[in-house]
Design a protein around this motif. Structure first.
Motif, PDB file in Angstrom:
ATOM      1  N   VAL A 102       0.866  -1.188   0.000  1.00  0.00           N
ATOM      2  CA  VAL A 102       0.000   0.000   0.000  1.00  0.00           C
ATOM      3  C   VAL A 102       0.899   1.233   0.000  1.00  0.00           C
ATOM      4  O   VAL A 102       1.740   1.391   0.886  1.00  0.00           O
ATOM      5  N   PHE A 103       0.722   2.081  -0.997  1.00  0.00           N
ATOM      6  CA  PHE A 103       1.546   3.284  -1.110  1.00  0.00           C
ATOM      7  C   PHE A 103       0.709   4.514  -0.756  1.00  0.00           C
ATOM      8  O   PHE A 103      -0.384   4.692  -1.293  1.00  0.00           O
ATOM      9  N   ALA A 104       1.240   5.333   0.131  1.00  0.00           N
ATOM     10  CA  ALA A 104       0.558   6.605   0.424  1.00  0.00           C
ATOM     11  C   ALA A 104       0.847   7.560  -0.727  1.00  0.00           C
ATOM     12  O   ALA A 104       1.866   7.427  -1.410  1.00  0.00           O
ATOM     13  N   SER A 105      -0.050   8.513  -0.958  1.00  0.00           N
ATOM     14  CA  SER A 105       0.172   9.462  -2.059  1.00  0.00           C
ATOM     15  C   SER A 105      -0.021  10.887  -1.545  1.00  0.00           C
ATOM     16  O   SER A 105      -1.009  11.184  -0.882  1.00  0.00           O
ATOM     17  N   ILE A 106       0.953  11.728  -1.854  1.00  0.00           N
ATOM     18  CA  ILE A 106       0.862  13.122  -1.418  1.00  0.00           C
ATOM     19  C   ILE A 106       0.939  14.018  -2.646  1.00  0.00           C
ATOM     20  O   ILE A 106       1.876  13.930  -3.438  1.00  0.00           O
ATOM     21  N   ASN A 107      -0.079  14.846  -2.785  1.00  0.00           N
ATOM     22  CA  ASN A 107      -0.131  15.787  -3.898  1.00  0.00           C
ATOM     23  C   ASN A 107       0.559  17.072  -3.446  1.00  0.00           C
ATOM     24  O   ASN A 107       0.141  17.684  -2.467  1.00  0.00           O
ATOM     25  N   CYS A 108       1.640  17.468  -4.130  1.00  0.00           N
ATOM     26  CA  CYS A 108       2.386  18.618  -3.616  1.00  0.00           C
ATOM     27  C   CYS A 108       2.921  19.510  -4.727  1.00  0.00           C
ATOM     28  O   CYS A 108       3.023  19.105  -5.882  1.00  0.00           O
ATOM     29  N   PHE A 109       3.243  20.753  -4.337  1.00  0.00           N
ATOM     30  CA  PHE A 109       3.772  21.708  -5.319  1.00  0.00           C
ATOM     31  C   PHE A 109       4.878  22.574  -4.723  1.00  0.00           C
ATOM     32  O   PHE A 109       5.302  23.547  -5.329  1.00  0.00           O
ATOM     33  N   SER A 110       5.322  22.253  -3.518  1.00  0.00           N
ATOM     34  CA  SER A 110       6.432  22.998  -2.934  1.00  0.00           C
ATOM     35  C   SER A 110       7.166  22.090  -1.945  1.00  0.00           C
ATOM     36  O   SER A 110       6.657  21.031  -1.565  1.00  0.00           O
ATOM     37  N   SER A 111       8.362  22.566  -1.525  1.00  0.00           N
ATOM     38  CA  SER A 111       9.118  21.736  -0.581  1.00  0.00           C
ATOM     39  C   SER A 111       9.012  22.318   0.826  1.00  0.00           C
ATOM     40  O   SER A 111       9.975  22.399   1.548  1.00  0.00           O
ATOM     41  N   SER A 112       7.815  22.744   1.198  1.00  0.00           N
ATOM     42  CA  SER A 112       7.652  23.399   2.503  1.00  0.00           C
ATOM     43  C   SER A 112       7.499  22.366   3.626  1.00  0.00           C
ATOM     44  O   SER A 112       7.755  21.186   3.437  1.00  0.00           O
ATOM     45  N   GLU A 113       7.010  22.836   4.745  1.00  0.00           N
ATOM     46  CA  GLU A 113       6.917  22.022   5.970  1.00  0.00           C
ATOM     47  C   GLU A 113       6.158  20.705   5.840  1.00  0.00           C
ATOM     48  O   GLU A 113       6.319  19.796   6.651  1.00  0.00           O
ATOM     49  N   TRP A 114       5.311  20.622   4.807  1.00  0.00           N
ATOM     50  CA  TRP A 114       4.481  19.426   4.699  1.00  0.00           C
ATOM     51  C   TRP A 114       5.327  18.159   4.607  1.00  0.00           C
ATOM     52  O   TRP A 114       4.854  17.064   4.918  1.00  0.00           O
ATOM     53  N   THR A 115       6.586  18.302   4.169  1.00  0.00           N
ATOM     54  CA  THR A 115       7.398  17.105   3.912  1.00  0.00           C
ATOM     55  C   THR A 115       7.542  16.224   5.162  1.00  0.00           C
ATOM     56  O   THR A 115       7.775  15.031   5.046  1.00  0.00           O
ATOM     57  N   LYS A 116       7.385  16.853   6.348  1.00  0.00           N
ATOM     58  CA  LYS A 116       7.475  16.064   7.584  1.00  0.00           C
ATOM     59  C   LYS A 116       6.337  15.043   7.670  1.00  0.00           C
ATOM     60  O   LYS A 116       6.443  14.031   8.368  1.00  0.00           O
ATOM     61  N   PHE A 117       5.265  15.316   6.968  1.00  0.00           N
ATOM     62  CA  PHE A 117       4.126  14.394   6.999  1.00  0.00           C
ATOM     63  C   PHE A 117       4.513  13.010   6.456  1.00  0.00           C
ATOM     64  O   PHE A 117       3.951  11.988   6.876  1.00  0.00           O
ATOM     65  N   ALA A 118       5.490  13.002   5.546  1.00  0.00           N
ATOM     66  CA  ALA A 118       5.912  11.724   4.956  1.00  0.00           C
ATOM     67  C   ALA A 118       6.321  10.736   6.048  1.00  0.00           C
ATOM     68  O   ALA A 118       6.086   9.534   5.956  1.00  0.00           O
ATOM     69  N   LYS A 119       6.919  11.274   7.116  1.00  0.00           N
ATOM     70  CA  LYS A 119       7.352  10.414   8.229  1.00  0.00           C
ATOM     71  C   LYS A 119       6.135   9.776   8.911  1.00  0.00           C
ATOM     72  O   LYS A 119       6.157   8.608   9.291  1.00  0.00           O
ATOM     73  N   ARG A 120       5.075  10.566   9.050  1.00  0.00           N
ATOM     74  CA  ARG A 120       3.869  10.013   9.682  1.00  0.00           C
ATOM     75  C   ARG A 120       3.274   8.912   8.819  1.00  0.00           C
ATOM     76  O   ARG A 120       2.774   7.908   9.321  1.00  0.00           O
ATOM     77  N   ALA A 121       3.342   9.109   7.510  1.00  0.00           N
ATOM     78  CA  ALA A 121       2.827   8.070   6.603  1.00  0.00           C
ATOM     79  C   ALA A 121       3.668   6.805   6.753  1.00  0.00           C
ATOM     80  O   ALA A 121       3.144   5.691   6.783  1.00  0.00           O
ATOM     81  N   GLU A 122       4.973   6.995   6.859  1.00  0.00           N
ATOM     82  CA  GLU A 122       5.863   5.836   7.044  1.00  0.00           C
ATOM     83  C   GLU A 122       5.539   5.122   8.364  1.00  0.00           C
ATOM     84  O   GLU A 122       5.387   3.900   8.407  1.00  0.00           O
ATOM     85  N   ASN A 123       5.404   5.900   9.438  1.00  0.00           N
ATOM     86  CA  ASN A 123       5.112   5.304  10.743  1.00  0.00           C
ATOM     87  C   ASN A 123       3.760   4.586  10.759  1.00  0.00           C
ATOM     88  O   ASN A 123       3.571   3.628  11.503  1.00  0.00           O
ATOM     89  N   ALA A 124       2.837   5.074   9.936  1.00  0.00           N
ATOM     90  CA  ALA A 124       1.507   4.445   9.906  1.00  0.00           C
ATOM     91  C   ALA A 124       1.544   3.126   9.143  1.00  0.00           C
ATOM     92  O   ALA A 124       0.546   2.401   9.106  1.00  0.00           O
ATOM     93  N   GLY A 125       2.658   2.837   8.503  1.00  0.00           N
ATOM     94  CA  GLY A 125       2.787   1.531   7.849  1.00  0.00           C
ATOM     95  C   GLY A 125       2.810   1.564   6.328  1.00  0.00           C
ATOM     96  O   GLY A 125       2.839   0.501   5.700  1.00  0.00           O
ATOM     97  N   ALA A 126       2.768   2.770   5.737  1.00  0.00           N
ATOM     98  CA  ALA A 126       2.805   2.830   4.263  1.00  0.00           C
ATOM     99  C   ALA A 126       4.067   2.120   3.770  1.00  0.00           C
ATOM    100  O   ALA A 126       5.137   2.264   4.357  1.00  0.00           O
ATOM    101  N   ASP A 127       3.918   1.338   2.709  1.00  0.00           N
ATOM    102  CA  ASP A 127       5.075   0.611   2.174  1.00  0.00           C
ATOM    103  C   ASP A 127       5.969   1.531   1.357  1.00  0.00           C
ATOM    104  O   ASP A 127       7.156   1.259   1.186  1.00  0.00           O
ATOM    105  N   ALA A 128       5.398   2.584   0.809  1.00  0.00           N
ATOM    106  CA  ALA A 128       6.168   3.564   0.033  1.00  0.00           C
ATOM    107  C   ALA A 128       5.339   4.835  -0.019  1.00  0.00           C
ATOM    108  O   ALA A 128       4.159   4.830   0.339  1.00  0.00           O
ATOM    109  N   VAL A 129       5.963   5.907  -0.456  1.00  0.00           N
ATOM    110  CA  VAL A 129       5.233   7.164  -0.628  1.00  0.00           C
ATOM    111  C   VAL A 129       5.341   7.575  -2.096  1.00  0.00           C
ATOM    112  O   VAL A 129       6.429   7.561  -2.670  1.00  0.00           O
ATOM    113  N   GLU A 130       4.197   7.884  -2.672  1.00  0.00           N
ATOM    114  CA  GLU A 130       4.203   8.414  -4.042  1.00  0.00           C
ATOM    115  C   GLU A 130       3.911   9.908  -3.976  1.00  0.00           C
ATOM    116  O   GLU A 130       2.922  10.318  -3.376  1.00  0.00           O
ATOM    117  N   LEU A 131       4.805  10.702  -4.546  1.00  0.00           N
ATOM    118  CA  LEU A 131       4.614  12.154  -4.553  1.00  0.00           C
ATOM    119  C   LEU A 131       3.977  12.525  -5.881  1.00  0.00           C
ATOM    120  O   LEU A 131       4.562  12.294  -6.944  1.00  0.00           O
TER     121      LEU A 131
END
Ligand SMILES: Cc1cc2nc3c(=O)[nH]c(=O)nc-3n(C[C@H](O)[C@H](O)[C@H](O)COP(=O)(O)O)c2cc1C
Length: 327
Positions: A102-131
């Protein structure tokens, strides 16, 4: 029976069909149904950068462009409906309910603070992150380089946060496309998803108003992928998943032949229901049997620009002969 196993971002997928991020991957019931129907992995519906930022700083949407009121309204409505915690719950519940990646998906257009959210997705068990990155280069203040640098910044920041694989799903609006995509593939990402299909406006000639074009693709749209994946697959350092216009088994075979490791499908699932997955798998197997292929790996890249006699055919873009012969 033909072996349809493929490797994608380090995962061994039982076949090359991934359910693309869409409304069909935003709830556990539908995700379980997609697994039962035969998909090999799931990309969850995207959470939006704006949603994440709003929770970090409820007032400040850090937009590179000026936000339009309508977009803001849409975002705040969506935020109310689907907050970050719900997204984290979706990752956790999906992981509990299916055995495919299961891959989490984050829709993004900048490299701002949101990037920390990727860690929460990882901790929640996502197998990968799709940007899922989309920056429409419509503002004349920004050069191609300005925009391309945002992609590199985002990848760098997200890679600093997480250890799970990262895929980057992009569009086609790049001038030096082969150069840029090759560089991206060396930036530490594990896969490229080529290409996202974006909402397009249309015009209603009766009412003379702006409408939306079909949200679903048609098979001819995939021919652009065939061209680009054949050109790019031999020169990139990561896996490629093909997305847009893949509606049946023959489309999948073509994309594997030019070098894709997997495909992502959405429109055909909406149009034909998830039953289409079984049919697609059957079509691939029948074709492989008729051609005496035993493994999908025998097909992969067989017709990429590196392996065909006349790679120039993938680059030909003018109908010279056709125009001169066709009256
Ligand atoms: C209803 C709908 C919702 C979608 N939502 C997302 C999304 O949230 N994130 C994303 O990256 N792509 C989204 N997509 C794009 C799909 O993941 C896919 O890349 C695109 O539809 C092209 O594939 P297709 O030709 O098989 O439909 C959506 C597509 C549809 C039809």
């Amino acid at each position: 029976m033909a072996d349809l196993i493929t490797k994608y971002m380090g995962f061994e997928l039982k076949n090359p069909i991934i359910a693309a991020s869409s409304g069909l991957t935003d709830n556990v019931k539908s995700i379980v149904g997609l697994e039962k129907a035969g998909v090999a992995a799931i990309v969850l519906k995207s959470i939006f950068e704006e949603q994440i930022l709003r929770e970090i700083d409820s007032l400040n949407v850090n937009n590179m462009y000026n936000s339009f009121a309508e977009v803001e309204n849409m975002v705040s409505f969506y935020t109310k409906e689907h907050n970050i915690n719900e997204y984290i719950k979706l990752i956790e519940e999906s992981k509990k309910s299916v055995s495919i990646p299961v891959f989490a998906s984050i829709n993004c257009f900048s490299s701002s603070e949101w990037t920390k959210f990727a860690k929460r997705a990882e901790n929640a068990g996502a197998d990968a992150v799709e940007l899922n990155m989309f920056i429409l280069p419509s503002d004349p203040k920004f050069t191609g380089e300005d925009i391309e640098n945002i992609y590199f910044d985002v990848v760098k920041k997200v890679k600093e946060e997480i250890k799970i694989p990262v895929a980057l799903k992009i569009g086609t609006y790049f001038s030096g496309m082969a150069n840029f995509i090759q560089k991206l593939s060396y930036s530490g990402i594990d896969a490229l998803v080529l290409f996202n299909r974006f909402y397009s406006p249309d015009i209603d000639l009766n009412t003379e108003e702006i409408t939306n074009a079909s949200i679903f693709s048609n098979p001819p749209e995939n021919l652009n992928n065939i061209r680009w994946i054949s050109i790019l697959s031999p020169i990139v350092k990561c896996d490629i998943a093909s997305s847009t216009g893949i509606h049946d088994g023959s489309d999948i075979i073509k994309n594997i032949l030019v070098g894709a490791s997997a495909v992502q499908i959405a429109s055909t699932l909406y149009k034909n229901s998830p039953k289409q997955i079984g049919l697609m798998l059957e079509q691939i197997e029948n074709w492989m049997k008729s051609k005496k292929y035993e493994n999908l790996s025998e097909l992969k890249g067989k017709l990429s620009s590196k392996n065909v006699k006349y790679p120039i055919l993938y680059e030909r873009s003018q109908f010279m002969k056709y125009f001169s012969n066709h009256h």
